[in-house]
Design an enzyme around this catalytic site. Structure first.
Site, PDB file in Angstrom:
ATOM      1  N   CYS A 274       1.074  -0.994  -0.222  1.00  0.00           N
ATOM      2  CA  CYS A 274      -0.043   0.252  -0.238  1.00  0.00           C
ATOM      3  C   CYS A 274       0.599   1.133  -0.515  1.00  0.00           C
ATOM      4  CB  CYS A 274      -0.713   0.708   1.078  1.00  0.00           C
ATOM      5  SG  CYS A 274      -1.224  -1.361   1.296  1.00  0.00           S
TER       6      CYS A 274
ATOM      7  N   LYS B 297       2.302  -1.710  -7.887  1.00  0.00           N
ATOM      8  CA  LYS B 297       3.187  -1.460  -8.343  1.00  0.00           C
ATOM      9  C   LYS B 297       4.134  -2.225  -7.861  1.00  0.00           C
ATOM     10  CE  LYS B 297       5.935   0.014 -11.928  1.00  0.00           C
ATOM     11  NZ  LYS B 297       6.142  -0.536 -13.032  1.00  0.00           N
TER      12      LYS B 297
ATOM     13  N   HIS C 225       4.313 -30.098 -28.525  1.00  0.00           N
ATOM     14  CA  HIS C 225       3.819 -30.573 -27.516  1.00  0.00           C
ATOM     15  C   HIS C 225       2.816 -30.026 -26.702  1.00  0.00           C
ATOM     16  CE1 HIS C 225       7.777 -32.677 -28.606  1.00  0.00           C
ATOM     17  NE2 HIS C 225       7.945 -31.705 -28.548  1.00  0.00           N
TER      18      HIS C 225
ATOM     19  N   ASN D 246       2.042  -0.051   5.826  1.00  0.00           N
ATOM     20  CA  ASN D 246       1.754  -1.198   4.565  1.00  0.00           C
ATOM     21  C   ASN D 246       2.884  -2.496   5.458  1.00  0.00           C
ATOM     22  OD1 ASN D 246       2.425  -1.849   2.562  1.00  0.00           O
ATOM     23  ND2 ASN D 246       4.175  -0.834   2.126  1.00  0.00           N
ATOM     24  N   GLY D 247       2.297  -3.952   4.538  1.00  0.00           N
ATOM     25  CA  GLY D 247       3.019  -4.715   5.346  1.00  0.00           C
ATOM     26  C   GLY D 247       2.041  -5.659   5.169  1.00  0.00           C
TER      27      GLY D 247
ATOM     28  N   GLU E 203      -2.353  -7.932 -18.618  1.00  0.00           N
ATOM     29  CA  GLU E 203      -1.965  -7.226 -17.444  1.00  0.00           C
ATOM     30  C   GLU E 203      -3.014  -6.759 -18.039  1.00  0.00           C
ATOM     31  OE1 GLU E 203       1.591  -6.246 -14.907  1.00  0.00           O
ATOM     32  OE2 GLU E 203       2.697  -6.281 -17.028  1.00  0.00           O
TER      33      GLU E 203
ATOM     34  N   GLU F  97       7.492 -11.995 -22.681  1.00  0.00           N
ATOM     35  CA  GLU F  97       6.503 -11.264 -21.747  1.00  0.00           C
ATOM     36  C   GLU F  97       5.558 -10.184 -23.067  1.00  0.00           C
ATOM     37  OE1 GLU F  97       7.402  -9.109 -18.977  1.00  0.00           O
ATOM     38  OE2 GLU F  97       7.459  -7.097 -19.855  1.00  0.00           O
TER      39      GLU F  97
ATOM     40  N   LYS G  73       2.000  -8.614 -20.933  1.00  0.00           N
ATOM     41  CA  LYS G  73       2.219  -7.353 -21.010  1.00  0.00           C
ATOM     42  C   LYS G  73       0.198  -7.567 -21.353  1.00  0.00           C
ATOM     43  CE  LYS G  73       3.802  -5.195 -19.805  1.00  0.00           C
ATOM     44  NZ  LYS G  73       5.976  -5.877 -18.567  1.00  0.00           N
TER      45      LYS G  73
ATOM     46  N   TRP H 206      -3.660  -1.512  -0.817  1.00  0.00           N
ATOM     47  CA  TRP H 206      -4.082  -2.948  -2.192  1.00  0.00           C
ATOM     48  C   TRP H 206      -3.879  -3.827  -1.300  1.00  0.00           C
ATOM     49  CZ3 TRP H 206      -1.831  -7.349  -2.859  1.00  0.00           C
ATOM     50  CH2 TRP H 206      -1.676  -8.643  -4.389  1.00  0.00           C
TER      51      TRP H 206
ATOM     52  N   ARG I 274       0.940   1.700  -6.007  1.00  0.00           N
ATOM     53  CA  ARG I 274       1.124   0.940  -5.521  1.00  0.00           C
ATOM     54  C   ARG I 274      -0.431   0.493  -4.733  1.00  0.00           C
ATOM     55  NH1 ARG I 274       6.665   1.876  -2.017  1.00  0.00           N
ATOM     56  NH2 ARG I 274       5.380   0.418  -0.794  1.00  0.00           N
TER      57      ARG I 274
HETATM   58  C1  F6R Z   1       4.628  -6.760 -15.315  1.00  0.00           C
HETATM   59  C2  F6R Z   1       5.195  -6.058 -13.951  1.00  0.00           C
HETATM   60  C3  F6R Z   1       5.175  -7.369 -12.200  1.00  0.00           C
HETATM   61  C4  F6R Z   1       6.859  -7.024 -11.833  1.00  0.00           C
HETATM   62  C5  F6R Z   1       6.463  -7.795 -10.630  1.00  0.00           C
HETATM   63  C6  F6R Z   1       8.284  -7.046 -10.297  1.00  0.00           C
HETATM   64  O1  F6R Z   1       4.241  -5.874 -16.238  1.00  0.00           O
HETATM   65  O2  F6R Z   1       5.550  -4.833 -13.863  1.00  0.00           O
HETATM   66  O3  F6R Z   1       5.078  -8.499 -13.300  1.00  0.00           O
HETATM   67  O4  F6R Z   1       7.949  -6.941 -13.312  1.00  0.00           O
HETATM   68  O5  F6R Z   1       5.765  -7.610 -10.002  1.00  0.00           O
HETATM   69  O6  F6R Z   1       7.990  -6.094  -9.448  1.00  0.00           O
HETATM   70  P1  F6R Z   1       9.638  -5.672  -8.837  1.00  0.00           P
HETATM   71  O7  F6R Z   1      10.728  -5.458 -10.300  1.00  0.00           O
HETATM   72  O8  F6R Z   1       9.809  -4.107  -8.656  1.00  0.00           O
HETATM   73  O9  F6R Z   1      10.553  -6.471  -8.127  1.00  0.00           O
END
Ligand code: F6R
Length: 609
Positions: A2, A604, A505, A100-101, A489, A482, A486, A74, A27
């Site tokens: 959060c 994030k 397979h 937060n935590g 998500e 990747e 993208k 969050w 966040r």
């Molecule tokens: C996807 C994305 C997440 C982060 C993951 C790790 O677009 O942003 O999959 O890559 O949560 O986050 P970091 O790099 O901050 O450890």
């Protein structure tokens, strides 16, 4: 995961806290809330959803005060609801907290507090903290927080105010980031730098175990046993403009377009192609140690994990080091064979991801040399690791990661070349050639971005499909992963990334004329192999979206949907081949009307397990 913000000073505290919370929405944004002390009473306002809902629901003039704490949530314990939104208070409404935590022993604490007659208003783990502080409160908030923390097991960034001590905020940190911003006659509190940049650049990064008493004119830091801690004030150089959209419709698009600059910033002063030299000053590993490394382990999550999979090729091809890449949440719960001849690299944009941080700590405890590749200065991982290699991407605001991915690839590419140089197993000519490849990347991306219209047209054609398959081989297999991540998500379309050779397979059963298949088929040693996979898809009526090399004269035989990227060596190619996939997912999400920068259910920084 959060976000928390606090303010104490002469200004209207609620304005500053709301502004800071908006900058921390990445966040989490299930709910939010603020608390102020006004005329000797606590006033709390909470709301579901984004900060703008909270802002619209309150009368800022009525709440005018000189002290406030706020929170954007969050959800971890308890559904997103007004009752579970922070701030939380004790039963007498004299102490209020934001957190937060995760409090791991909250269930035990809650049941013993209940036996003592305490009534709980929420389903959160956080609320126990407010009741415990009240229990320990004897006209000294700082002491009550210290006593409370002795009973708590878990992670926290905590902000606490008390109506009987309206001139201070008490805050504490354990395994969750927390920063104190230093002003003139005013001070601030926040989970992360962007929340405070409009007000101050002078910041103290609290460390695990720190408890701070913040008044308008003073910051005093001590630990649980009251040992005073002397923490340095750091000056942050980031520009506020860097965290605004600068005319782009979304942060994601801005961040995609920033990549030529962020990659260049990441390698600037660290590579010298003409001399055939990469020099990563921060990673001061001795020649003896480098020669003695038996294995490299890379640990990371999500997009950062994908950049780890790409980087494996660098460590094996350049530095000739056996390399394994692991998802941090898996690594930490198995029994990896670790010792002092293993170099463990944690990759993380935020430097705060709980699983990656735990994997890093595990490796350190087993005697491995550890390196964090992070984007956030002063982040938990950057402090925990023996060495830190910063990507210089600036703040990444969009939840979906783009520029951090390419920054990480650039950083690890240079590092592997530097290790190769120091191991003396790579010729100067090869070093020059590979460094030049990286040097040329920013201009190549810039050129590619000029034809983004083509990607938009393809996105328009396929945005309403319900599933996508992404195929790649070798170093471009992680790029397929990747690309699929993208798309799912931010547009909520189901997408799978696959190693193209694995298609036969199983996933080949999915192929119909309704299933677009994105194939990364640039010139490389596996070019012919992947073209065979393209034919297999076409033979079953599948529609191909081909990512091809500019000079590939035969690409147009494969269909109408071709995105050309500049020619490059295959080892640097992921940094280029991912750009059209980032753009494709962005445009699809925009066409579908999705909230690109704030996809549902995501945050994030994942600072909880
Ligand atoms: C996807 C994305 C997440 C982060 C993951 C790790 O677009 O942003 O999959 O890559 O949560 O986050 P970091 O790099 O901050 O450890």
């Amino acid at each position: 995961m959060c976000g928390i913000v606090g303010y104490i000073g002469e200004k209207n505290a609620v304005d500053i806290v709301l502004d800071g919370l908006k900058k921390l929405e990445y966040r989490g944004y299930d709910s939010s809330g603020v608390a102020v002390i006004k005329d000797g009473r606590l006033q709390i306002r909470r709301s579901i959803g984004k900060i703008k809902n909270l802002e619209e629901s309150i009368d800022k003039n009525y709440l005018k005060a000189n002290i406030s704490i706020g929170h954007t949530r969050w959800a971890t314990h308890g559904k997103p609801s007004k009752e579970n939104a922070h701030p939380h208070t004790d039963s007498t409404k004299s102490i209020v907290i934001v957190h937060n935590g995760i409090i791991e022993n909250y269930a035990e604490l809650k049941s013993s507090l209940k036996e003592e007659g305490v009534e709980f208003k929420s389903e959160t783990d956080t609320e126990v903290i407010a009741h415990l502080i009240k229990k320990h409160y004897k006209n000294n908030l700082f002491f009550a927080v210290q006593e409370t923390l002795k009973e708590i097991i878990g992670s926290y960034a905590l902000g606490v105010i008390c109506k009987d001590e309206p001139n201070k905020i008490v805050c504490a940190r354990q395994d969750a980031s927390l920063i104190v911003g230093i002003g003139k006659g005013e001070n601030f509190l926040a989970s992360d730098i962007p929340a405070l940049l409009s007000y101050t650049r002078d910041m103290i990064f609290l460390e695990n175990g720190d408890i701070a008493e913040v008044t308008a004119n003073r910051v005093r830091i001590a630990d649980i046993e009251n040992n005073i801690k002397d923490r340095k004030v750091k000056n942050i150089k980031w520009d506020c403009v860097q965290i605004k959209k600068e005319g782009f419709k979304h942060f994601m698009l801005k961040e995609i377009y920033e990549q030529p600059r962020t990659i260049e910033d990441t390698f600037r002063g660290r590579i010298y192609p003409d001399e055939g030299r990469a020099y990563i000053e921060e990673v001061k590993l001795s020649k003896e140690y480098i020669k003695n490394i038996s294995n490299v382990y890379i640990v990371a999550c999500g997009t950062s994990y994908h950049s780890g999979l790409v980087s494996k090729f660098f460590f094996e091809n350049f530095a000739k080091m056996h390399t394994e890449v692991d998802i941090a949440s898996e690594f930490r719960y198995r029994e990896p064979i670790l010792n002092d001849r293993i170099l463990v690299i944690a990759i993380s944009q935020s430097g705060e991801t709980a699983d990656t941080l735990a994997a890093l700590s595990l490796a350190k405890s087993k005697g491995c040399i550890t390196l964090a590749v992070c984007n956030i200065i002063g982040s938990s991982m950057s402090r925990e690791a023996d060495y830190v290699l910063y990507t210089r991407c600036g703040p990444e605001i969009c939840v979906a990661s783009t520029k951090a991915f390419t920054g990480q690839i650039a950083a690890l590419y240079m590092l592997a070349l530097d290790l190769a140089r120091r191991k003396e197993n790579f010729s100067k000519e090869d070093l020059k050639r590979y460094l030049k490849e990286l040097w040329e990347v920013p201009a190549k991306i810039e050129n590619f971005l000029k034809q983004s219209e083509n990607v938009y047209k393809i996105a328009k054609k396929f945005a309403h499909k319900r599933g996508f398959l992404y195929l790649g081989r070798n170093i471009n297999y992680p790029v397929a992963l990747e690309g699929a991540l993208k798309l799912k998500e931010i547009s909520y379309i189901h997408a799978e990334g696959y190693a193209a050779g694995e298609m036969k397979h199983g996933p080949i059963a999915l192929i119909t004329d309704n299933m677009p298949v994105v194939v990364i088929a640039i010139k490389s040693r596996v070019y012919k192999k992947i073209i065979s996979n393209v034919e297999e898809v076409k033979a079953r009526g599948g529609t191909i979206i081909l990512i091809a090399s500019e000079s590939d004269k035969t690409a147009s035989d494969k269909g109408d949907n071709i995105i050309y990227i500049p020619d490059c060596d295959e080892l640097i190619s992921p940094i280029l081949s991912v750009i059209p996939l980032q753009l494709l997912s962005y445009y699809v999400a925009v066409i579908l009307g999705c909230d690109v920068d704030h996809p549902r259910n995501l945050a994030k920084s994942v600072t909880v397990e």
